[in-house]
Write an enzyme that holds these catalytic residues in place. Structure first.
Site, PDB file in Angstrom:
ATOM      1  N   TYR A 129      -2.798  -1.076 -14.299  1.00 17.31           N
ATOM      2  CA  TYR A 129      -2.158  -1.501 -13.048  1.00 17.31           C
ATOM      3  C   TYR A 129      -1.665  -0.274 -12.270  1.00 17.31           C
ATOM      4  O   TYR A 129      -1.910  -0.127 -11.074  1.00 17.31           O
ATOM      5  CB  TYR A 129      -0.997  -2.445 -13.360  1.00 17.31           C
ATOM      6  CG  TYR A 129      -0.196  -2.860 -12.146  1.00 17.31           C
ATOM      7  CD1 TYR A 129      -0.725  -3.756 -11.220  1.00 17.31           C
ATOM      8  CD2 TYR A 129       1.080  -2.351 -11.932  1.00 17.31           C
ATOM      9  CE1 TYR A 129       0.010  -4.127 -10.109  1.00 17.31           C
ATOM     10  CE2 TYR A 129       1.822  -2.722 -10.822  1.00 17.31           C
ATOM     11  CZ  TYR A 129       1.287  -3.613  -9.918  1.00 17.31           C
ATOM     12  OH  TYR A 129       2.002  -3.985  -8.812  1.00 17.31           O
ATOM     13  N   ASN A 151      -1.479  -6.886   0.917  1.00 22.51           N
ATOM     14  CA  ASN A 151      -0.495  -7.339  -0.062  1.00 22.51           C
ATOM     15  C   ASN A 151      -1.145  -7.880  -1.332  1.00 22.51           C
ATOM     16  O   ASN A 151      -0.575  -7.765  -2.415  1.00 22.51           O
ATOM     17  CB  ASN A 151       0.387  -8.421   0.595  1.00 22.51           C
ATOM     18  CG  ASN A 151       1.090  -9.268  -0.431  1.00 22.51           C
ATOM     19  OD1 ASN A 151       2.006  -8.817  -1.118  1.00 22.51           O
ATOM     20  ND2 ASN A 151       0.654 -10.523  -0.563  1.00 22.51           N
ATOM     21  N   LYS A 170      -2.855   1.181  -8.575  1.00 21.41           N
ATOM     22  CA  LYS A 170      -1.915   1.372  -7.467  1.00 21.41           C
ATOM     23  C   LYS A 170      -1.824   2.851  -7.083  1.00 21.41           C
ATOM     24  O   LYS A 170      -1.512   3.196  -5.956  1.00 21.41           O
ATOM     25  CB  LYS A 170      -0.540   0.816  -7.846  1.00 21.41           C
ATOM     26  CG  LYS A 170      -0.505  -0.714  -7.912  1.00 21.41           C
ATOM     27  CD  LYS A 170      -0.864  -1.329  -6.562  1.00 21.41           C
ATOM     28  CE  LYS A 170      -0.611  -2.833  -6.517  1.00 21.41           C
ATOM     29  NZ  LYS A 170      -0.986  -3.427  -5.214  1.00 21.41           N
ATOM     30  N   ASP A 205     -11.639 -14.653  -1.230  1.00 18.62           N
ATOM     31  CA  ASP A 205     -11.365 -13.662  -2.269  1.00 18.62           C
ATOM     32  C   ASP A 205     -11.459 -12.301  -1.573  1.00 18.62           C
ATOM     33  O   ASP A 205     -12.460 -12.010  -0.916  1.00 18.62           O
ATOM     34  CB  ASP A 205     -12.444 -13.795  -3.359  1.00 18.62           C
ATOM     35  CG  ASP A 205     -12.195 -12.861  -4.528  1.00 18.62           C
ATOM     36  OD1 ASP A 205     -11.723 -11.730  -4.291  1.00 18.62           O
ATOM     37  OD2 ASP A 205     -12.485 -13.236  -5.670  1.00 18.62           O
ATOM     38  N   SER A 244       1.915  -0.809  -2.781  1.00 18.77           N
ATOM     39  CA  SER A 244       1.685  -0.166  -4.067  1.00 18.77           C
ATOM     40  C   SER A 244       2.849  -0.528  -4.993  1.00 18.77           C
ATOM     41  O   SER A 244       3.466  -1.588  -4.822  1.00 18.77           O
ATOM     42  CB  SER A 244       1.551   1.345  -3.875  1.00 18.77           C
ATOM     43  OG  SER A 244       1.277   1.970  -5.110  1.00 18.77           O
TER      44      SER A 244
END
Lengths: 233, 103
Positions: free
Chosen positions: A144, A79, A148, A52, A130
């Protein structure tokens, strides 16, 4: 062929990470990948860790492996990421914590540990994935996009802190790619997003490796602290 | 297995040697317990100290299998900084691992 070069990619069991790990293994890199599930990539120069990305102890073990086996790390591609669409008023705090934990804290951990190896060798390329959600301020993606956005901001500051070590740090603003990440997103939402792009189409995996190839090249030593968006955003 | 103070000191000396290889002779750190690592009397600038700490952490992990975060809250909240001298750093790591590993 890029023999004796080492690349670490997070989130490699599927999607973009799976593609990039096979792509760079095919180019002769020593590829180290990690994810919470097993990888089906079975080439000799690919090493997979069940990890993780937010587990500091496990993450450190990956870097100890890299130091002992390869003595260097040329490229890191962060990623691994998760997404969740929801109206802010309906977003549980657990969801916020999980998204920031994977998308930001995990990325931070890998950048920190990679910096320690790369600074000694006076060379390194770090790429953080991103999203165009940052620039497009997409409704329904507040958390989200915020996570990012943190990635982009962190990338810019890190590029300054690592500049004197010959390490470049850049981020890529992805447009939708046909992976599991958008599997649960309704088609009309995806179409609405594509409509906001200058180039109204999905990102192909080849588009991503084209850009990562450019950013990790030794000739790209003068390009750092940049966020490059796909699709004309 | 408990790691001795001598082993830890040796790791710190090795790390200083590594850091010294990047410096001119007049900037080099002495290989002795009294060497000042932090503060006005240190020859290290802030980035030099960062590099030394990273070097020590990595060698502790790679050679002694000791995973220690030398800049965690515990280290930063000490009355006296563990990074003042080679001796204070050695003492801090020795005491830290004793707390981590029961005899």
């Amino acid at each position: 062929m890029e023999l004796n070069k080492t690349i670490l990619i997070t989130g490699t069991s599927k999607g973009i990470g799976r593609y990039l790990s096979e792509y760079y293994a095919g180019k002769g890199f020593n590829v180290i990948g990690c994810s919470r599930s097993k990888s089906d990539l079975t080439v000799e120069n690919y090493h997979h860790f069940l990890t993780d990305v937010t587990d500091e102890t496990k993450v450190k073990e990956i870097f100890t492996f890299i130091r002992k086996k390869f003595s260097r790390l040329d490229v890191l591609i962060n990623n691994a990421g998760i997404a969740s669409m929801n109206h802010v008023m309906l977003t549980p705090i657990k969801s916020v914590e999980k998204i920031f934990s994977v998308n930001f804290t995990g990325m931070f951990l890998f950048c920190r540990e990679a910096s320690k190896i790369m600074s000694k060798q006076k060379f390194g390329r770090i790429i953080n994935l991103s999203s165009v959600a940052v620039k497009l301020d997409l409704e329904g993606e507040a958390v989200y996009a915020a996570s990012k956005s943190a990635v982009v901001s962190f990338t810019k500051v890190l590029s300054k802190e690592l500049s004197e070590f010959g390490i470049t740090v850049n981020s890529i603003g992805l447009t939708p790619v046909k992976t599991d990440l958008i599997k649960g997103v309704p088609e009309e939402k995806i179409n609405s997003l594509l409509d906001k792009l200058t180039l109204k189409k999905f990102t192909e995996l080849r588009d991503i490796s084209n850009l990562t190839d450019f950013l990790i090249g030794e000739e790209s030593s003068f390009i750092t602290g940049q966020n490059i968006n796909f699709g004309g955003v | 297995m408990k790691i001795s103070a001598d082993q830890i000191r040796e790791i710190i000396y090795e790390s200083i040697n590594e850091i010294n290889s990047f410096f001119n002779k007049d900037k080099q750190l002495g290989i002795k317990e009294e060497t000042v690592l932090y503060g006005q009397d240190s020859r290290l600038d802030s980035l030099g100290l960062v590099n030394l700490i990273v070097e020590v952490e990595q060698r502790l992990t790679d050679k002694l299998n000791l995973n220690i975060d030398l800049t965690d809250e515990k280290a930063l909240s000490q009355n006296q900084s563990p990074f003042l001298t080679v001796k204070s750093l050695c003492d801090y790591i020795y005491n830290h691992q004793n707390q981590q590993t029961p005899e």
